[in-house]
Design a protein around this motif. Structure first.
Motif, PDB file in Angstrom:
ATOM      1  N   PHE A  64      17.767  27.349 -21.346  1.00 35.21           N
ATOM      2  CA  PHE A  64      17.874  27.006 -19.922  1.00 35.21           C
ATOM      3  C   PHE A  64      17.712  28.258 -19.083  1.00 35.21           C
ATOM      4  CE2 PHE A  64      20.485  26.748 -16.079  1.00 35.21           C
ATOM      5  CZ  PHE A  64      19.981  25.607 -15.479  1.00 35.21           C
ATOM      6  N   LEU A  65      16.918  28.137 -18.017  1.00 32.92           N
ATOM      7  CA  LEU A  65      16.750  29.213 -17.041  1.00 32.92           C
ATOM      8  C   LEU A  65      17.153  28.697 -15.672  1.00 32.92           C
ATOM      9  CD1 LEU A  65      15.747  31.894 -15.858  1.00 32.92           C
ATOM     10  CD2 LEU A  65      13.413  31.021 -16.025  1.00 32.92           C
ATOM     11  N   GLY A  66      18.201  29.260 -15.108  1.00 35.33           N
ATOM     12  CA  GLY A  66      18.640  28.915 -13.763  1.00 35.33           C
ATOM     13  C   GLY A  66      18.259  30.010 -12.789  1.00 35.33           C
ATOM     14  N   ILE A  67      17.719  29.613 -11.649  1.00 37.24           N
ATOM     15  CA  ILE A  67      17.296  30.573 -10.627  1.00 37.24           C
ATOM     16  C   ILE A  67      18.174  30.366  -9.396  1.00 37.24           C
ATOM     17  CG2 ILE A  67      15.362  31.481  -9.295  1.00 37.24           C
ATOM     18  CD1 ILE A  67      13.470  30.083 -11.267  1.00 37.24           C
ATOM     19  N   THR A  68      18.935  31.387  -9.029  1.00 42.24           N
ATOM     20  CA  THR A  68      19.845  31.305  -7.885  1.00 42.24           C
ATOM     21  C   THR A  68      19.962  32.676  -7.242  1.00 42.24           C
ATOM     22  OG1 THR A  68      22.183  31.027  -7.249  1.00 42.24           O
ATOM     23  CG2 THR A  68      21.737  31.363  -9.598  1.00 42.24           C
ATOM     24  N   THR A  69      19.521  32.802  -6.025  1.00 44.44           N
ATOM     25  CA  THR A  69      19.506  34.128  -5.398  1.00 44.44           C
ATOM     26  C   THR A  69      20.910  34.682  -5.196  1.00 44.44           C
ATOM     27  OG1 THR A  69      19.370  33.139  -3.183  1.00 44.44           O
ATOM     28  CG2 THR A  69      17.291  33.763  -4.235  1.00 44.44           C
ATOM     29  N   SER A  70      21.881  33.814  -4.969  1.00 40.06           N
ATOM     30  CA  SER A  70      23.258  34.258  -4.743  1.00 40.06           C
ATOM     31  C   SER A  70      24.074  34.330  -6.026  1.00 40.06           C
ATOM     32  CB  SER A  70      23.965  33.299  -3.785  1.00 40.06           C
ATOM     33  OG  SER A  70      24.165  32.034  -4.404  1.00 40.06           O
ATOM     34  N   GLY A  71      23.682  33.518  -7.015  1.00 41.28           N
ATOM     35  CA  GLY A  71      24.487  33.391  -8.215  1.00 41.28           C
ATOM     36  C   GLY A  71      25.668  32.454  -8.053  1.00 41.28           C
ATOM     37  N   ASN A  72      25.755  31.806  -6.901  1.00 45.39           N
ATOM     38  CA  ASN A  72      26.903  30.954  -6.610  1.00 45.39           C
ATOM     39  C   ASN A  72      26.537  29.481  -6.428  1.00 45.39           C
ATOM     40  OD1 ASN A  72      28.782  33.104  -6.617  1.00 45.39           O
ATOM     41  ND2 ASN A  72      28.132  33.673  -4.559  1.00 45.39           N
ATOM     42  N   PHE A 125      18.319  34.089 -13.352  1.00 43.70           N
ATOM     43  CA  PHE A 125      17.700  35.034 -12.424  1.00 43.70           C
ATOM     44  C   PHE A 125      18.539  34.992 -11.153  1.00 43.70           C
ATOM     45  CE2 PHE A 125      12.930  34.487 -13.823  1.00 43.70           C
ATOM     46  CZ  PHE A 125      13.230  35.016 -15.067  1.00 43.70           C
ATOM     47  N   SER A 126      19.078  36.143 -10.740  1.00 39.09           N
ATOM     48  CA  SER A 126      19.907  36.170  -9.539  1.00 39.09           C
ATOM     49  C   SER A 126      19.659  37.453  -8.770  1.00 39.09           C
ATOM     50  CB  SER A 126      21.395  36.032  -9.920  1.00 39.09           C
ATOM     51  OG  SER A 126      22.187  35.840  -8.764  1.00 39.09           O
ATOM     52  N   GLY A 127      20.483  37.679  -7.771  1.00 41.05           N
ATOM     53  CA  GLY A 127      20.435  38.896  -6.975  1.00 41.05           C
ATOM     54  C   GLY A 127      21.862  39.322  -6.682  1.00 41.05           C
ATOM     55  N   HIS A 128      22.025  40.172  -5.669  1.00 36.16           N
ATOM     56  CA  HIS A 128      23.359  40.654  -5.311  1.00 36.16           C
ATOM     57  C   HIS A 128      24.030  41.222  -6.571  1.00 36.16           C
ATOM     58  CE1 HIS A 128      22.941  38.653  -1.394  1.00 36.16           C
ATOM     59  NE2 HIS A 128      22.423  37.657  -2.081  1.00 36.16           N
ATOM     60  N   HIS A 129      25.210  40.715  -6.914  1.00 39.00           N
ATOM     61  CA  HIS A 129      25.916  41.147  -8.127  1.00 39.00           C
ATOM     62  C   HIS A 129      25.957  40.033  -9.172  1.00 39.00           C
ATOM     63  CE1 HIS A 129      27.046  44.867  -6.181  1.00 39.00           C
ATOM     64  NE2 HIS A 129      27.477  44.184  -5.150  1.00 39.00           N
ATOM     65  N   GLY A 130      25.131  39.025  -8.998  1.00 38.47           N
ATOM     66  CA  GLY A 130      25.053  37.945  -9.975  1.00 38.47           C
ATOM     67  C   GLY A 130      25.895  36.746  -9.645  1.00 38.47           C
ATOM     68  N   GLY A 131      26.876  36.900  -8.765  1.00 32.92           N
ATOM     69  CA  GLY A 131      27.688  35.769  -8.344  1.00 32.92           C
ATOM     70  C   GLY A 131      28.555  35.206  -9.448  1.00 32.92           C
ATOM     71  N   LEU A 132      29.050  33.993  -9.226  1.00 33.03           N
ATOM     72  CA  LEU A 132      29.967  33.341 -10.159  1.00 33.03           C
ATOM     73  C   LEU A 132      29.328  33.061 -11.510  1.00 33.03           C
ATOM     74  CD1 LEU A 132      31.550  30.735  -7.716  1.00 33.03           C
ATOM     75  CD2 LEU A 132      32.650  32.812  -8.611  1.00 33.03           C
ATOM     76  N   VAL A 133      28.030  32.772 -11.503  1.00 35.37           N
ATOM     77  CA  VAL A 133      27.380  32.318 -12.733  1.00 35.37           C
ATOM     78  C   VAL A 133      27.104  33.455 -13.714  1.00 35.37           C
ATOM     79  CG1 VAL A 133      24.976  32.514 -11.983  1.00 35.37           C
ATOM     80  CG2 VAL A 133      25.639  30.665 -13.518  1.00 35.37           C
ATOM     81  N   ALA A 134      27.129  34.696 -13.236  1.00 33.08           N
ATOM     82  CA  ALA A 134      26.757  35.836 -14.087  1.00 33.08           C
ATOM     83  C   ALA A 134      27.631  35.931 -15.329  1.00 33.08           C
ATOM     84  CB  ALA A 134      26.827  37.134 -13.295  1.00 33.08           C
TER      85      ALA A 134
END
Length: 198
Positions: A118-126, A147-156
């Motif tokens: 599974f590949l999830g794409i979320t710019t916020s990670g949230n 794939f995320s940005g910032h610090h990866g958010g909750l999903v990291a």
């Protein structure tokens, strides 16, 4: 139209700076290598790639699925990939019956096996629906990439692999995600269909 010029130059500068930061970040490059190896391993095991995102990231999910199923740069056999964003009947049924947070996790539960990835794409990670999908994958033994940005958010912390675009600006993050996506498809193509030496 000085405002237009300033806007364009600012976007170009932000894009270049993010790409330069990525070039010099050995940890992120190593994570990308691990992601590519995981996708290749899933395909070699007979698995499929499932991709999900919201908004612009939903379009990116469809874009990447198309590259795998059709081709990126050269003719080769099709690779099974599916964006979980395209079936309006499934999306609206799950959204209506279980809530928008479940639109991807219910599909994960109905479609995926431990051979898949599974590949999830979320710019916020949230994004809650991406987080729920990753948690469903974990229960099924499915490997997960974000794939995320910032610090990866909750999903990291829940994903097996988290590739972070080095930016806090959504549009720049999305540009880097497309680079990740194209490079990933190229790596998988080359591994699955090596060019014959003459």
């Amino acid at each position: 139209m000085m405002a237009a010029r300033a806007s364009l130059l600012a976007r170009l500068t932000a894009s270049i700076e993010a790409k330069q930061a990525l070039l010099s970040d050995q940890d992120r490059i190593a994570t990308f290598e691990a992601v590519a190896e995981a996708v290749v391993a899933a395909y070699k095991a007979g698995g499929r790639l499932y991709i999900a995102g919201n908004g612009g990231s939903a379009a990116d999910a469809q874009h990447l699925a198309a590259e795998f199923v059709s081709k990126l740069a050269r003719d080769r056999a099709s690779l099974p990939a599916e964006a979980l964003t395209v079936d309006s009947s499934i999306l609206t049924a799950i959204g209506n019956d279980y809530g928008f947070d479940k639109v991807f996790s219910r599909q994960v539960e109905g479609k995926m096996t431990a051979k898949d990835i599974f590949l999830g794409i979320t710019t916020s990670g949230n994004s809650r629906n991406i987080l729920e999908a990753v948690r469903s994958c974990r229960k099924l033994g499915v490997r997960t990439i974000i794939f995320s940005g910032h610090h990866g958010g909750l999903v990291a912390k829940d994903a097996d692999y988290c590739l972070l675009a080095p930016s806090n600006v959504t549009s720049t993050i999305q540009e880097i995600h497309i680079i990740f996506a194209h490079a990933l498809c190229e790596c998988v193509e080359n591994a699955m269909f090596p060019l014959q030496s003459t």
